[in-house]
Design a protein around this motif. Structure first.
Motif, mmCIF file in Angstrom:
data_model
loop_
_atom_site.group_PDB
_atom_site.id
_atom_site.type_symbol
_atom_site.label_atom_id
_atom_site.label_comp_id
_atom_site.label_asym_id
_atom_site.label_seq_id
_atom_site.Cartn_x
_atom_site.Cartn_y
_atom_site.Cartn_z
ATOM 1 N N PRO A 72 34.319 -81.340 -1.287
ATOM 2 C CA PRO A 72 35.054 -82.114 -2.292
ATOM 3 C C PRO A 72 34.184 -82.495 -3.483
ATOM 4 C CG PRO A 72 34.522 -83.477 -0.395
ATOM 5 C CD PRO A 72 34.143 -82.078 -0.025
ATOM 6 N N VAL A 73 34.819 -82.531 -4.646
ATOM 7 C CA VAL A 73 34.157 -82.967 -5.874
ATOM 8 C C VAL A 73 34.162 -84.497 -5.895
ATOM 9 C CG1 VAL A 73 34.280 -82.926 -8.396
ATOM 10 C CG2 VAL A 73 34.874 -80.880 -7.075
ATOM 11 N N PRO A 74 33.072 -85.143 -6.290
ATOM 12 C CA PRO A 74 33.020 -86.610 -6.328
ATOM 13 C C PRO A 74 34.140 -87.201 -7.188
ATOM 14 C CG PRO A 74 30.830 -85.682 -6.614
ATOM 15 C CD PRO A 74 31.780 -84.534 -6.659
ATOM 16 N N GLN A 75 34.634 -88.365 -6.789
ATOM 17 C CA GLN A 75 35.775 -88.975 -7.457
ATOM 18 C C GLN A 75 35.492 -89.323 -8.917
ATOM 19 O OE1 GLN A 75 38.998 -89.452 -6.805
ATOM 20 N NE2 GLN A 75 38.669 -88.202 -4.973
ATOM 21 N N ASN A 76 34.269 -89.766 -9.224
ATOM 22 C CA ASN A 76 33.974 -90.080 -10.623
ATOM 23 C C ASN A 76 34.065 -88.835 -11.498
ATOM 24 O OD1 ASN A 76 31.621 -88.995 -9.401
ATOM 25 N ND2 ASN A 76 30.332 -89.887 -11.002
ATOM 26 N N VAL A 158 33.439 -73.172 -12.647
ATOM 27 C CA VAL A 158 33.151 -71.832 -12.140
ATOM 28 C C VAL A 158 33.254 -71.891 -10.624
ATOM 29 C CG1 VAL A 158 31.488 -69.940 -12.039
ATOM 30 C CG2 VAL A 158 31.573 -71.410 -14.068
ATOM 31 N N GLY A 159 34.040 -71.000 -10.038
ATOM 32 C CA GLY A 159 34.224 -71.050 -8.598
ATOM 33 C C GLY A 159 35.081 -69.912 -8.096
ATOM 34 N N TRP A 160 36.023 -70.236 -7.224
ATOM 35 C CA TRP A 160 36.852 -69.213 -6.602
ATOM 36 C C TRP A 160 38.272 -69.726 -6.419
ATOM 37 C CZ3 TRP A 160 37.992 -70.682 -1.384
ATOM 38 C CH2 TRP A 160 37.185 -71.709 -0.876
ATOM 39 N N HIS A 193 38.847 -73.630 -6.851
ATOM 40 C CA HIS A 193 37.871 -74.509 -6.215
ATOM 41 C C HIS A 193 36.547 -74.413 -6.975
ATOM 42 C CE1 HIS A 193 40.863 -74.504 -3.061
ATOM 43 N NE2 HIS A 193 40.764 -73.196 -2.977
ATOM 44 N N PRO A 194 36.236 -75.405 -7.804
ATOM 45 C CA PRO A 194 35.010 -75.317 -8.609
ATOM 46 C C PRO A 194 33.760 -75.549 -7.765
ATOM 47 C CG PRO A 194 36.069 -77.428 -8.965
ATOM 48 C CD PRO A 194 36.995 -76.634 -8.084
ATOM 49 N N GLU A 195 32.806 -74.676 -7.929
ATOM 50 C CA GLU A 195 31.493 -74.842 -7.304
ATOM 51 C C GLU A 195 30.473 -75.328 -8.335
ATOM 52 O OE1 GLU A 195 30.729 -74.435 -4.140
ATOM 53 O OE2 GLU A 195 32.436 -73.346 -3.311
ATOM 54 N N ILE A 205 26.216 -76.312 -23.705
ATOM 55 C CA ILE A 205 26.840 -76.425 -22.389
ATOM 56 C C ILE A 205 25.881 -77.161 -21.461
ATOM 57 C CG2 ILE A 205 27.785 -75.156 -20.425
ATOM 58 C CD1 ILE A 205 28.354 -72.835 -22.279
ATOM 59 N N THR A 206 26.392 -78.175 -20.753
ATOM 60 C CA THR A 206 25.565 -78.962 -19.848
ATOM 61 C C THR A 206 26.167 -78.946 -18.447
ATOM 62 O OG1 THR A 206 24.973 -80.443 -21.672
ATOM 63 C CG2 THR A 206 24.523 -81.218 -19.429
ATOM 64 N N LYS A 207 25.378 -78.548 -17.458
ATOM 65 C CA LYS A 207 25.869 -78.565 -16.081
ATOM 66 C C LYS A 207 25.913 -80.010 -15.586
ATOM 67 C CE LYS A 207 24.583 -75.433 -13.062
ATOM 68 N NZ LYS A 207 23.786 -74.664 -12.055
ATOM 69 N N ILE A 208 27.081 -80.416 -15.056
ATOM 70 C CA ILE A 208 27.232 -81.787 -14.581
ATOM 71 C C ILE A 208 27.561 -81.851 -13.090
ATOM 72 C CG2 ILE A 208 27.871 -82.743 -16.823
ATOM 73 C CD1 ILE A 208 30.795 -82.524 -16.039
ATOM 74 N N TYR A 209 27.787 -80.691 -12.475
ATOM 75 C CA TYR A 209 28.085 -80.686 -11.038
ATOM 76 C C TYR A 209 27.763 -79.322 -10.456
ATOM 77 C CZ TYR A 209 30.746 -80.480 -6.689
ATOM 78 O OH TYR A 209 31.115 -80.312 -5.381
ATOM 79 N N GLU A 210 27.202 -79.341 -9.251
ATOM 80 C CA GLU A 210 26.953 -78.110 -8.503
ATOM 81 C C GLU A 210 27.088 -78.429 -7.025
ATOM 82 O OE1 GLU A 210 23.699 -74.646 -8.891
ATOM 83 O OE2 GLU A 210 22.870 -76.536 -8.144
ATOM 84 N N SER A 211 28.000 -77.740 -6.343
ATOM 85 C CA SER A 211 28.231 -78.026 -4.925
ATOM 86 C C SER A 211 27.139 -77.423 -4.050
ATOM 87 C CB SER A 211 29.592 -77.484 -4.495
ATOM 88 O OG SER A 211 29.602 -76.068 -4.559
ATOM 89 N N ARG A 212 26.658 -76.243 -4.438
ATOM 90 C CA ARG A 212 25.621 -75.528 -3.693
ATOM 91 C C ARG A 212 25.122 -74.384 -4.565
ATOM 92 N NH1 ARG A 212 30.058 -73.744 0.830
ATOM 93 N NH2 ARG A 212 31.779 -73.659 -0.643
ATOM 94 N N LYS A 213 24.106 -73.713 -4.129
ATOM 95 C CA LYS A 213 23.552 -72.618 -4.907
ATOM 96 C C LYS A 213 24.578 -71.489 -5.035
ATOM 97 C CE LYS A 213 19.557 -74.516 -5.529
ATOM 98 N NZ LYS A 213 19.162 -74.987 -6.887
ATOM 99 N N ARG A 214 24.553 -70.838 -6.183
ATOM 100 C CA ARG A 214 25.525 -69.781 -6.432
ATOM 101 C C ARG A 214 25.416 -68.652 -5.407
ATOM 102 N NH1 ARG A 214 26.650 -67.578 -12.453
ATOM 103 N NH2 ARG A 214 27.086 -69.803 -12.660
#
Length: 221
Positions: A72-76, A158-160, A193-195, A205-214
């Motif tokens: 799950p993506v954090p609520q904030n 970016v995800g699946w 489902h964004p990873e 472009i700034t990365k603000i979330y990453e669930s795990r390594k690509r």
């Protein structure tokens, strides 16, 4: 795309698919079959014929054990994404779904309305099985940009993609489409489902979330 007509009473069938050459002849690998029915009267603002989906091939669908792969993506983060989505949609801008054909690398870009965004997924629908849908159902990563073209800001996921048979989401998509003047049947309810999530601006472009390594999640897509 091919059509079979009865010309003295213009009704017929229309098939959609991919044409392949075999032995000097072209064969169509059928993805969809429609019953084509003429409309009464003439109105230049609408098609002369309407089509009703009769059959659709599903053998190319990806299969997931979503519960096992879900993070799950954090609520904030969800709150920020929904704020962007609501502002962008309110201005009349749909999101942009970016896919590629995994067999040849050809990209495809197509607008879609994100009707629901949660810690689980970004939900959008499709009314036909065209390139965007075919690519999303193939083993291929997907990206979705929710972008305000007037301020040149937005977010990129970016995800699946997986699909669901949820009647509630199907109805929600069709009801949302009607508010945009698009009266059509949903044939696919897609859950993106964004990873990785990025904040977009005119300067970068700034990365603000990453669930795990690509390298870990791309094999699921």
């Amino acid at each position: 795309m091919e059509s079979i007509w009865k010309w003295d009473n213009p009704t017929g069938l229309q098939v959609k698919g991919i044409a392949k050459e075999e032995g000097g002849k072209f064969k169509v690998e059928i993805f969809e079959i429609y019953d084509v029915i003429p409309r009464a009267g003439v109105d230049l603002n609408i098609p002369i014929y309407r089509k009703k989906l009769m059959w659709m091939e599903t053998k190319f669908m990806k299969k997931f054990n979503f519960d096992r792969n879900f993070k799950p993506v954090p609520q904030n983060m969800v709150q920020e994404l929904n704020s962007v989505r609501e502002k962008v949609h309110r201005k009349g801008f749909p999101a942009v779904v970016l896919t590629i054909n995994p067999s040849n690398g050809v990209p495809n870009v197509s607008p879609r309305w994100i009707v629901e965004l949660s810690d689980k997924s970004w939900v959008y629908g499709d009314s036909t099985r065209h390139k965007t849908q075919i690519n999303a159902e193939s083993p291929s990563p997907v990206a979705i940009a929710i972008y305000d073209f007037s301020t040149e800001t937005g977010v990129l996921g970016v995800g699946w993609v997986s699909t669901t048979e949820s009647p509630e989401l199907k109805k929600k998509i069709e009801d949302f489409w009607k508010t945009k003047g698009f009266n059509a049947q949903v044939i696919r309810v897609n859950e993106f489902h964004p990873e990785e999530i990025y904040r977009l601006s005119r300067i970068g472009i700034t990365k603000i979330y990453e669930s795990r390594k690509r390298s870990e999640w791309v094999k699921l897509s």
